[in-house]
Design an enzyme around this catalytic site. Structure first.
Site, PDB file in Angstrom:
ATOM      1  N   ARG A   1       0.848  -1.195   0.000  1.00  0.00           N
ATOM      2  CA  ARG A   1       0.000   0.000   0.000  1.00  0.00           C
ATOM      3  C   ARG A   1       0.884   1.246   0.000  1.00  0.00           C
ATOM      4  O   ARG A   1       1.703   1.423   0.899  1.00  0.00           O
ATOM      5  CB  ARG A   1      -0.904  -0.005   1.226  1.00  0.00           C
ATOM      6  CG  ARG A   1      -1.887   1.140   1.182  1.00  0.00           C
ATOM      7  CD  ARG A   1      -3.274   0.749   1.562  1.00  0.00           C
ATOM      8  NE  ARG A   1      -3.386   0.146   2.865  1.00  0.00           N
ATOM      9  CZ  ARG A   1      -4.135   0.637   3.838  1.00  0.00           C
ATOM     10  NH1 ARG A   1      -4.830   1.738   3.658  1.00  0.00           N
ATOM     11  NH2 ARG A   1      -4.243   0.014   4.976  1.00  0.00           N
TER      12      ARG A   1
ATOM     13  N   THR B   1      -0.715   7.639  -1.192  1.00  0.00           N
ATOM     14  CA  THR B   1      -1.997   7.584  -1.921  1.00  0.00           C
ATOM     15  C   THR B   1      -2.927   6.507  -1.343  1.00  0.00           C
ATOM     16  O   THR B   1      -4.120   6.496  -1.656  1.00  0.00           O
ATOM     17  CB  THR B   1      -1.747   7.248  -3.399  1.00  0.00           C
ATOM     18  OG1 THR B   1      -1.115   5.970  -3.449  1.00  0.00           O
ATOM     19  CG2 THR B   1      -0.857   8.278  -4.069  1.00  0.00           C
TER      20      THR B   1
ATOM     21  N   ASP C   1      -0.822 -10.135  13.232  1.00  0.00           N
ATOM     22  CA  ASP C   1      -0.323 -10.040  11.853  1.00  0.00           C
ATOM     23  C   ASP C   1       0.043 -11.445  11.367  1.00  0.00           C
ATOM     24  O   ASP C   1       0.982 -12.063  11.879  1.00  0.00           O
ATOM     25  CB  ASP C   1       0.906  -9.119  11.810  1.00  0.00           C
ATOM     26  CG  ASP C   1       1.360  -8.886  10.380  1.00  0.00           C
ATOM     27  OD1 ASP C   1       1.245  -7.756   9.905  1.00  0.00           O
ATOM     28  OD2 ASP C   1       1.810  -9.851   9.717  1.00  0.00           O
TER      29      ASP C   1
ATOM     30  N   ASP D   1       3.694 -11.960  10.163  1.00  0.00           N
ATOM     31  CA  ASP D   1       4.659 -11.994  11.273  1.00  0.00           C
ATOM     32  C   ASP D   1       4.559 -13.305  12.037  1.00  0.00           C
ATOM     33  O   ASP D   1       5.568 -13.850  12.482  1.00  0.00           O
ATOM     34  CB  ASP D   1       4.398 -10.834  12.238  1.00  0.00           C
ATOM     35  CG  ASP D   1       4.929  -9.512  11.696  1.00  0.00           C
ATOM     36  OD1 ASP D   1       5.784  -9.538  10.781  1.00  0.00           O
ATOM     37  OD2 ASP D   1       4.480  -8.453  12.189  1.00  0.00           O
TER      38      ASP D   1
HETATM   39  N1  URA Z   1      -3.532  -8.442   8.208  1.00  0.00           N
HETATM   40  C1  URA Z   1      -3.132  -9.236   9.237  1.00  0.00           C
HETATM   41  O1  URA Z   1      -2.148  -9.956   9.133  1.00  0.00           O
HETATM   42  N2  URA Z   1      -3.860  -9.197  10.377  1.00  0.00           N
HETATM   43  C2  URA Z   1      -4.947  -8.435  10.522  1.00  0.00           C
HETATM   44  O2  URA Z   1      -5.571  -8.469  11.585  1.00  0.00           O
HETATM   45  C3  URA Z   1      -5.335  -7.620   9.442  1.00  0.00           C
HETATM   46  C4  URA Z   1      -4.611  -7.637   8.307  1.00  0.00           C
END
Ligand code: URA
Length: 210
Positions: A105, A109, A201, A204
């Site tokens: 992203r 923008t 995430d 991660d």
């Molecule tokens: N991407 C992720 O890895 N976790 C989220 O909660 C939202 C987007």
């Protein structure tokens, strides 16, 4: 109720998802769990694929045996977290063709910019299953599916682990022809577009980068 949304409530999927949500779950366990869950989701998402019969010979006699119709499936991993589900899908469908798409992203923008795209040939003749564990805002998943369509795909399904209602609504608006499969529909997004209660995430947690 959301249109085009299938929640895969198989007890094994739900159990493994709860383990993945737990913040104490290690990177090693998370990686194994997402792969196993990918296999279970693959089983559910492919359960209505059309079959044709072909004559074969068993050691005892001839028979008309069922086989999958058409060209090999195409799995598309939406980088990087899609790779976690991809491994599990490939355990079940090892002859599938595989594409990858990477988007980031633009911080100014907020538009999704493609940095990598490699898709198998004859994608217009294949069922494409796009993989991304988290359908949060839906913006990057929808942008990825738009690019896959621009490359000719016409028959697409989208698979995630968790979806937020906001993401399902947005994705449906952009791609009403694409069915979404998820293990759970969570409550909402937080101010940073993370899914609540979610699992954090996904990238991660799969790759141990935080
Ligand atoms: N991407 C992720 O890895 N976790 C989220 O909660 C939202 C987007």
């Amino acid at each position: 109720m959301h249109e085009n949304l299938t929640i895969i409530d198989h007890p094994l999927v739900q159990h493994k998802l709860s383990l993945m949500r737990d913040k104490e779950t290690s990177t090693r366990s998370f990686r194994i769990l997402i792969r196993e869950t990918g296999t279970l989701l693959a089983y559910e998402v492919t359960k209505d694929l059309p079959l044709i019969t072909k004559e074969i010979e068993t050691p005892l006699m001839k028979m008309n045996a069922p086989f999958l119709e058409g060209k090999k499936l195409c799995l598309v991993s939406i980088l990087r977290a899609g790779n976690g589900l991809l491994d599990g899908f490939l355990d079940l469908v090892p002859s599938a063709r595989v594409g990858h798409i990477g988007l980031y992203r633009d911080p100014e923008t907020l538009v999704a910019v493609e940095y990598y795209l490699k898709l198998p040939e004859l994608i217009d003749q294949r069922l494409v299953i796009a993989l991304d564990p988290m359908l949060a805002t839906g913006h990057s998943s929808a942008a990825a599916v738009t690019r896959i369509k621009e490359n000719g795909a016409a028959n697409i399904r989208f698979v995630c682990l968790l979806a937020a209602p906001e993401g399902v609504e947005y994705f449906n608006k952009i791609h009403p022809d694409v069915k979404i499969y998820t293990a759970a529909l969570d409550d909402k997004l937080n101010d940073h577009a993370y899914i609540l209660p979610g699992l954090g995430d996904a990238g991660d947690r799969i790759f141990g980068t935080k």
